[in-house]
Structures are given as C-alpha cells and as structure tokens.
Scaffold this motif. Structure first.
Motif, PDB file in Angstrom:
ATOM      1  N   LEU A 268       3.869  10.770  -6.276  1.00 17.92           N
ATOM      2  CA  LEU A 268       5.200  11.071  -6.630  1.00 17.92           C
ATOM      3  C   LEU A 268       5.084  11.165  -8.224  1.00 17.92           C
ATOM      4  CD1 LEU A 268       8.211  11.651  -6.807  1.00 17.92           C
ATOM      5  CD2 LEU A 268       8.663   9.262  -7.077  1.00 17.92           C
ATOM      6  N   VAL A 269       4.464  10.260  -8.890  1.00 15.94           N
ATOM      7  CA  VAL A 269       4.429  10.351 -10.522  1.00 15.94           C
ATOM      8  C   VAL A 269       3.385  11.553 -10.904  1.00 15.94           C
ATOM      9  CG1 VAL A 269       3.798   9.139 -12.547  1.00 15.94           C
ATOM     10  CG2 VAL A 269       4.919   7.786 -10.880  1.00 15.94           C
ATOM     11  N   ALA A 270       2.417  11.465 -10.156  1.00 14.35           N
ATOM     12  CA  ALA A 270       1.526  12.700 -10.207  1.00 14.35           C
ATOM     13  C   ALA A 270       2.179  14.000 -10.263  1.00 14.35           C
ATOM     14  CB  ALA A 270       0.467  12.767  -9.374  1.00 14.35           C
ATOM     15  N   ALA A 271       3.071  14.320  -9.326  1.00 13.47           N
ATOM     16  CA  ALA A 271       3.828  15.374  -8.815  1.00 13.47           C
ATOM     17  C   ALA A 271       4.765  15.780 -10.189  1.00 13.47           C
ATOM     18  CB  ALA A 271       4.547  15.402  -7.720  1.00 13.47           C
ATOM     19  N   CYS A 272       5.758  14.647 -10.713  1.00  7.18           N
ATOM     20  CA  CYS A 272       6.387  14.708 -11.466  1.00  7.18           C
ATOM     21  C   CYS A 272       5.596  15.081 -13.148  1.00  7.18           C
ATOM     22  CB  CYS A 272       7.083  13.284 -11.750  1.00  7.18           C
ATOM     23  SG  CYS A 272       8.122  12.985 -10.524  1.00  7.18           S
ATOM     24  N   ALA A 273       4.728  14.571 -13.055  1.00  8.72           N
ATOM     25  CA  ALA A 273       3.777  14.714 -14.406  1.00  8.72           C
ATOM     26  C   ALA A 273       3.173  16.234 -14.437  1.00  8.72           C
ATOM     27  CB  ALA A 273       2.652  13.833 -14.620  1.00  8.72           C
TER      28      ALA A 273
ATOM     29  N   GLN B 281       0.929  -1.105   0.127  1.00 10.90           N
ATOM     30  CA  GLN B 281       0.081  -0.137   0.021  1.00 10.90           C
ATOM     31  C   GLN B 281       0.811   1.175  -0.042  1.00 10.90           C
ATOM     32  OE1 GLN B 281      -3.418  -0.001   0.065  1.00 10.90           O
ATOM     33  NE2 GLN B 281      -3.464   2.109  -0.361  1.00 10.90           N
ATOM     34  N   LEU B 282       1.977   1.283   0.787  1.00  8.17           N
ATOM     35  CA  LEU B 282       2.836   2.465   0.883  1.00  8.17           C
ATOM     36  C   LEU B 282       3.626   2.714  -0.684  1.00  8.17           C
ATOM     37  CD1 LEU B 282       4.705   4.692   2.099  1.00  8.17           C
ATOM     38  CD2 LEU B 282       6.215   2.807   2.699  1.00  8.17           C
ATOM     39  N   ARG B 283       4.044   1.696  -1.248  1.00  9.88           N
ATOM     40  CA  ARG B 283       4.471   1.787  -2.605  1.00  9.88           C
ATOM     41  C   ARG B 283       3.570   2.303  -3.402  1.00  9.88           C
ATOM     42  NH1 ARG B 283       5.428  -2.626  -5.347  1.00  9.88           N
ATOM     43  NH2 ARG B 283       7.114  -1.587  -6.416  1.00  9.88           N
ATOM     44  N   ARG B 284       2.408   1.614  -3.304  1.00  7.55           N
ATOM     45  CA  ARG B 284       1.200   2.343  -4.245  1.00  7.55           C
ATOM     46  C   ARG B 284       1.055   3.563  -3.954  1.00  7.55           C
ATOM     47  NH1 ARG B 284      -1.494  -1.389  -7.971  1.00  7.55           N
ATOM     48  NH2 ARG B 284      -0.254  -3.641  -7.637  1.00  7.55           N
ATOM     49  N   ALA B 285       0.769   4.264  -3.056  1.00 11.20           N
ATOM     50  CA  ALA B 285       0.355   5.447  -2.439  1.00 11.20           C
ATOM     51  C   ALA B 285       1.574   6.420  -2.942  1.00 11.20           C
ATOM     52  CB  ALA B 285      -0.013   5.740  -1.090  1.00 11.20           C
ATOM     53  N   HIS B 286       2.869   6.059  -2.541  1.00 16.57           N
ATOM     54  CA  HIS B 286       4.004   6.751  -2.953  1.00 16.57           C
ATOM     55  C   HIS B 286       4.075   6.972  -4.479  1.00 16.57           C
ATOM     56  CE1 HIS B 286       8.343   7.877  -3.389  1.00 16.57           C
ATOM     57  NE2 HIS B 286       8.171   8.876  -2.649  1.00 16.57           N
ATOM     58  N   GLY B 287       4.041   6.089  -5.102  1.00 19.73           N
ATOM     59  CA  GLY B 287       4.031   5.892  -6.498  1.00 19.73           C
ATOM     60  C   GLY B 287       2.919   6.975  -7.161  1.00 19.73           C
ATOM     61  N   CYS B 288       1.623   6.803  -6.527  1.00 19.99           N
ATOM     62  CA  CYS B 288       0.814   7.764  -6.880  1.00 19.99           C
ATOM     63  C   CYS B 288       1.252   9.225  -6.842  1.00 19.99           C
ATOM     64  CB  CYS B 288      -0.586   7.458  -6.234  1.00 19.99           C
ATOM     65  SG  CYS B 288      -1.879   8.576  -6.801  1.00 19.99           S
TER      66      CYS B 288
ATOM     67  N   ARG C 106       6.519  11.364   0.592  1.00 17.82           N
ATOM     68  CA  ARG C 106       6.846  10.202   1.088  1.00 17.82           C
ATOM     69  C   ARG C 106       6.217  10.057   2.560  1.00 17.82           C
ATOM     70  NH1 ARG C 106       8.258   4.905   0.576  1.00 17.82           N
ATOM     71  NH2 ARG C 106       9.826   5.682  -0.975  1.00 17.82           N
ATOM     72  N   ALA C 107       6.342  11.298   3.315  1.00 17.56           N
ATOM     73  CA  ALA C 107       5.571  11.151   4.507  1.00 17.56           C
ATOM     74  C   ALA C 107       3.875  11.076   4.435  1.00 17.56           C
ATOM     75  CB  ALA C 107       5.842  12.336   5.369  1.00 17.56           C
ATOM     76  N   ALA C 108       3.383  11.825   3.456  1.00 17.49           N
ATOM     77  CA  ALA C 108       1.951  11.493   3.232  1.00 17.49           C
ATOM     78  C   ALA C 108       1.572  10.176   2.771  1.00 17.49           C
ATOM     79  CB  ALA C 108       1.529  12.494   2.214  1.00 17.49           C
TER      80      ALA C 108
ATOM     81  N   ALA D 148      -1.272  15.479 -14.460  1.00 16.91           N
ATOM     82  CA  ALA D 148      -1.390  15.006 -13.079  1.00 16.91           C
ATOM     83  C   ALA D 148      -2.357  14.006 -12.719  1.00 16.91           C
ATOM     84  CB  ALA D 148      -1.655  16.396 -12.169  1.00 16.91           C
ATOM     85  N   ILE D 149      -3.631  13.984 -13.249  1.00 19.19           N
ATOM     86  CA  ILE D 149      -4.320  13.164 -12.976  1.00 19.19           C
ATOM     87  C   ILE D 149      -3.942  11.781 -13.561  1.00 19.19           C
ATOM     88  CG2 ILE D 149      -6.907  12.028 -13.515  1.00 19.19           C
ATOM     89  CD1 ILE D 149      -7.740  15.154 -13.448  1.00 19.19           C
ATOM     90  N   VAL D 150      -3.458  11.594 -14.876  1.00 21.08           N
ATOM     91  CA  VAL D 150      -2.805  10.569 -15.484  1.00 21.08           C
ATOM     92  C   VAL D 150      -1.701  10.020 -14.673  1.00 21.08           C
ATOM     93  CG1 VAL D 150      -1.418   9.749 -17.515  1.00 21.08           C
ATOM     94  CG2 VAL D 150      -3.448  11.164 -17.831  1.00 21.08           C
ATOM     95  N   GLY D 151      -0.998  10.860 -14.265  1.00 24.71           N
ATOM     96  CA  GLY D 151       0.358  10.426 -13.370  1.00 24.71           C
ATOM     97  C   GLY D 151       0.012   9.718 -12.125  1.00 24.71           C
ATOM     98  N   ALA D 152      -1.228  10.284 -11.453  1.00 22.31           N
ATOM     99  CA  ALA D 152      -1.789   9.602 -10.125  1.00 22.31           C
ATOM    100  C   ALA D 152      -2.331   8.319 -10.328  1.00 22.31           C
ATOM    101  CB  ALA D 152      -2.856  10.625  -9.567  1.00 22.31           C
ATOM    102  N   ILE D 153      -2.885   8.141 -11.686  1.00 25.55           N
ATOM    103  CA  ILE D 153      -3.417   6.653 -11.891  1.00 25.55           C
ATOM    104  C   ILE D 153      -2.427   5.640 -12.317  1.00 25.55           C
ATOM    105  CG2 ILE D 153      -5.306   5.320 -13.106  1.00 25.55           C
ATOM    106  CD1 ILE D 153      -6.541   8.117 -13.704  1.00 25.55           C
ATOM    107  N   ILE D 154      -1.564   6.236 -12.954  1.00 27.16           N
ATOM    108  CA  ILE D 154      -0.519   5.302 -13.762  1.00 27.16           C
ATOM    109  C   ILE D 154       0.695   4.989 -12.490  1.00 27.16           C
ATOM    110  CG2 ILE D 154       1.186   6.879 -14.644  1.00 27.16           C
ATOM    111  CD1 ILE D 154      -0.204   4.064 -16.725  1.00 27.16           C
ATOM    112  N   GLY D 155       0.809   6.011 -11.817  1.00 29.73           N
ATOM    113  CA  GLY D 155       1.691   5.977 -10.581  1.00 29.73           C
ATOM    114  C   GLY D 155       1.191   4.760  -9.491  1.00 29.73           C
ATOM    115  N   ALA D 156      -0.300   4.824  -9.405  1.00 32.63           N
ATOM    116  CA  ALA D 156      -0.697   3.829  -8.463  1.00 32.63           C
ATOM    117  C   ALA D 156      -0.617   2.640  -9.096  1.00 32.63           C
ATOM    118  CB  ALA D 156      -2.021   4.353  -8.138  1.00 32.63           C
ATOM    119  N   ARG D 157      -0.795   2.152 -10.367  1.00 26.93           N
ATOM    120  CA  ARG D 157      -0.804   1.050 -10.993  1.00 26.93           C
ATOM    121  C   ARG D 157       0.512   0.483 -11.164  1.00 26.93           C
ATOM    122  NH1 ARG D 157      -3.564  -2.720 -13.770  1.00 26.93           N
ATOM    123  NH2 ARG D 157      -2.387  -3.631 -15.743  1.00 26.93           N
TER     124      ARG D 157
END
Length: 331
Positions: free
Chosen positions: A19-24, A10-17, A305-307, A275-284
C-alpha cells in the motif's frame, strides 16, 4: 535482528509494504523526471488536491509479482510470470515503447519466449534499468524468507526482463531490504549499518558493492537529498535508483513521511525511488497511513489487500528452502 511474525502480523507487513509503495508511486508522479525540486514546490503539490495519477508500470508489476508468489507458494514460474507481466504492460503508453522492459514484454505478448527476447536488449547486454528492482520488492514478502532467499527470488524475478548483472543486483537489493524490514522488531530503533551490510552481502557485482559503500557514507554524514542526488544520481538504471532509495530509507528509517519526502526531493526518477522507499518503509511501519487523496482507487486497494492476504497465507515451507531451491516451473 529479525523478529518472528505470526500470520496476522505478516499480513499487516505485506499490506503495509504494497500500500505505501503504491501511494508513494502516485505521490511521486508529478515530480518524475524533474531536476531537484524546490522544497516549496513539493509542499504545494503535497497539500493540494492531486489530479488523477496513473500508477507506474513498475509499481503495477510489484503487485503482479506478489500475486504470482501467492499463487505459487512462494515460488516463481518463469513462463507464467512472463505472461502475467506481459498482460499488465500498458499498451497505451507510447512514451515507454523504447524501454527494455517494453521490448521484452511486447515480444512475449506477441508469442516470443522471454528467454529469447530478454538477452537481446541493448545489443545483447540485457536491460540494466530499475523496473525489475521495483517489481522485486514483493519477493521480500514471502513468509519466513530471509534476506538471502529473498535476494535470490528477486534476482530470479528480474531475469524475466532484465538479464544484466547490475539489474539483477538491484532487484536482489530491493528484495533483501524489504525482507529485512518485514522482520524488523516493532518499536526498536533501526540498526542502519547492520541493515545495509545485510543487503550488501547479497551483491555479486563490484559496482553495486561500491555504490552501497557510498550509501553508507551518505547516511553517516546525514547528507541532504540534493547531495545524495549529485553523488549517486537517481536515473533509470538500477545502479543509481536503488542506492538512492536505500539512502532515503536509511536517512529516516523510523519516519515514513520524511523518507518519502527525501525521495521526492532528489528529483530524477522519483517514481522508481519513491516506490522502493515506500515498500521498505511500509514493511517496517505497516501502521503508516498516507493522506486519502494520494491513495489508489478502490479497485486497486482491494487488489493490494488480496495480494497481501494471499502472500501472508503462503505455507511456511518457504522458510525451509535454501536460496538455490527456487526453481521455476517453466524455464
């Protein structure tokens, strides 16, 4: 098909979501507001060292909501969230002063109640913009929450600033999409149409259901970004930007870089869509990494990371609540 996750996953998925959203969001900044860009322009910008870019207010609000949900055990305190969003709103952005979100949050910062300010936007119709949809992506990260409950959380979080039904549907769609991506089975091919049907099931307006049927057609026909932009539009409204983001994701659900590039190539409100695409793709695909020059600064990386850590440790009792049990503490 959903996949059960332990806390570390769950941590990895949340962080991926997050982080990738922020980068996108940062990658999309140079393209924001442009007409459909030339592919060569996109490649030039992506391959050069970027100028320092500021995150969009919408992307920052996604982090604020993630932190809020982590602090409140997966619930929303309406008054508390309104105050937190108001504190984060950039006061040095006069270009945003006329937006519905700005009008509500500036009023809240001045002592008004959100439930008084939000319904007055756009002559009493309420805001129908897309900021709340970007913010709501974080609602899909609450552990154990499925699409329906995530949609309810997303819709509630939107109401702080966006009372229009289309804005709330946009937020519900974004939250549901992230929740489905979080619980997707690693390595399994995406079932695009089942995914889209699960999101569509959470919609309450005929307009959004119609837009998602158009998304299905665009995905089935493998439409190019320019065709999607011409068909859906990618403006500031939730009704346009959220379906555009879902199309970009579903055209490349297992190719993160291609999905983000698709969002850029549509032009228009690229930061919102990306940002929305990044959130979805980062979660997956939480293992996806974005080139270092486009990553947020160290302070923001630590905040993300803390969030994510706070959300992933939220008690599993959230999964046993029904969608209607998300009552705010300050409404």
């Amino acid at each position: 098909m959903t996949y059960p996750l332990d806390q570390q996953q769950q941590l990895r998925r949340a962080h991926g979501c997050l982080l990738v959203a922020a980068c996108a969001d940062l990658i999309a900044a140079p393209f924001n507001g442009r007409i459909v860009p030339d592919p060569a322009q996109v490649e030039v910008i992506l391959r050069t060292s970027p100028r320092p870019q500021r995150p969009s207010p919408a992307a920052l609000q996604m982090t604020v909501l993630a932190e809020h949900l982590a602090a409140h055990g997966g619930r929303i305190s309406d008054d508390g969230l309104a105050s937190e969003l108001a504190k984060e709103w950039p006061s040095d952005r006069p270009d945003l002063a006329g937006s519905g979100t700005a009008r509500v949050l500036v009023a809240v910062a001045s002592g008004a109640r959100w439930w008084q300010a939000a319904p007055k936007v756009h002559h009493g119709d309420g805001s129908f913009g897309s900021v709340a949809a970007v913010r709501a992506c974080a609602a899909g990260l609450v552990p154990g929450v499925g699409a329906a409950a995530a949609a309810a959380l997303g819709r509630r979080s939107a109401g702080i600033t966006h009372t229009h039904l289309l804005a709330r549907d946009g937020a519900a769609a974004a939250a549901a999409a992230v929740a489905l991506a979080v619980r997707s089975q690693p390595g399994a091919p995406a079932d695009k149409y089942r995914f889209l049907s699960a999101v569509a099931a959470q919609m309450r307006t005929a307009e959004f259901r119609s837009a998602l049927r158009t998304v299905q057609t665009l995905v089935r026909h493998r439409s190019a970004p320019a065709e999607t932009a011409a068909t859906l539009g990618a403006d500031r409204t939730a009704l346009r930007s959220v379906p555009a983001a879902l199309t970009a994701f579903l055209r490349h659900p297992d190719e993160p870089t291609a999905a983000i590039r698709y969002a850029l190539m549509m032009g228009g409100q690229t930061q919102t869509v990306a940002a929305i695409v990044g959130a979805i793709i980062g979660a997956r695909h939480p293992e996806h990494t974005v080139a270092m020059p486009w990553r947020p600064d160290v302070v923001r990386l630590l905040r993300l990371r803390a969030a994510a850590a706070g959300l992933s440790s939220t008690t599993a009792r959230g999964s046993r609540r029904s969608a209607g049990d998300h009552t705010g503490e300050g409404s």
